[in-house]
Design an enzyme around this catalytic site. Sequence first.
Site, mmCIF file in Angstrom:
data_model
loop_
_atom_site.group_PDB
_atom_site.id
_atom_site.type_symbol
_atom_site.label_atom_id
_atom_site.label_comp_id
_atom_site.label_asym_id
_atom_site.label_seq_id
_atom_site.Cartn_x
_atom_site.Cartn_y
_atom_site.Cartn_z
ATOM 1 C CG HIS A 1 -3.463 16.261 82.767
ATOM 2 N ND1 HIS A 1 -3.982 16.945 83.959
ATOM 3 C CD2 HIS A 1 -3.130 14.774 83.149
ATOM 4 C CE1 HIS A 1 -4.194 16.046 84.955
ATOM 5 N NE2 HIS A 1 -3.592 14.904 84.522
ATOM 6 C CB SER B 1 -2.749 13.135 87.418
ATOM 7 O OG SER B 1 -3.964 13.558 86.713
#
Length: 310
Positions: A199, A94
Site C-alpha cells: 500500500h 486489503s
Amino acid sequence: MGKKVVLLFSGQGAQKVGMGQDLAAAYPKAKALIDRADETLGFKLSEAMFQGPIEELTRTSRCQPALYTHGLAVLEVLKDLVPDLEVAACAGLSLGEFTAHAAAGTFDFETGLKLVYQRGSFMEEACEETKGGMAALIGGEESAVRELAAECDVDVANFNSPGQIVVSGTEEGIANVIARAKDKGIRKAVPLPVAGAYHSRLMKSAQDKLASVLQSTSFKVTDIPVVSNYEADVVTSEIVIRSTLERQVTGSVRWVESMQLLLKEGHDLFLELGPGGVLGGFMGRIQKGVKVISIEDVKGIEAAVAELNA
C-alpha cells in the site's frame, strides 16, 4: 427471516500454519473447496496452509490465495449449517476485499483465486525489486502521522482503528519514522515483519500488472453490497470494482471509515471469517459494544452456529 450479518474477511498477515486443516477434516464442503484451490492453481496450496513452514506460507504469492480460500471455506460451512443466514454486506481488509467480492458473487471462486494468486505474485516481485518496509504507529493523532509520513517521504498505508495507523515506504524512510515518532506525540512505532512496502508507491509495478489482468476479467454487481477499502464506500459498477481493486494496491486502506459506513447503515452483527480475530479487535476500538463473531476453525464454527441458530 434469517439472521442478517455483515461478513468481514482477513488481510495479509493473519495467516498461520494449520489454517483450514481441521475444517477440511471435519467438513466435506471445506475440503472440496480447498481441493479445488489446489487443482485450480496447479500446486498444493493446502500443504502450505496445513504444514507450512511459516516462511513458505508467508510468501505473498501463497498467503493471499491461502487467506482467500480459508475465508470462503468457512463461509461454505456456515451456509450449510445456518441455512437462513442472510448476508447483508461484505468487506475485507486489503486482500480480504477480493474474498468479500467472491462471497458477494462479484466473480466465482476460481476467478477470484487466480486474481489473488496473480496479485500476490506481482506484489512479491515488487518486494524483491524494492527495499521497503512498514511500521504501525500507535497512539498518535492522524494529523501528526500524516505530517511525519510526508516529512519522511513514506505513504500512509492503513487506517486500521483509532490510534493505529500503518505507514509504508523505503527502509530508510521507515527507520526515520520510527526514530522521530515520539517527537510528534506518537506513543509507539513498531516495525512490522513484512516482506515489503505494501500500500505504497513502491507497489506501483504490481498495480500496473494487476490492472492489465483486471481489464480482462468480468465482474458482476450483485444485490449484496461490497465496501471498497480505497473509497470507503459501496462499489456500484463494474468500472468502479475494477478501479478500486487496482488502486488499493498502492492506495490507503480506509478501514475505519469503511466500518463506520456499515455501522451508520445500522448493521450490528458482524462475522469475521479468517485467522486471528484481528478485525474484531479493530471494531472494538472503532465502536465499543458492536458484536463481532470471529471464526477460523471447527471450534469457532460450532460456537458461531450455536449463537446464530439460537
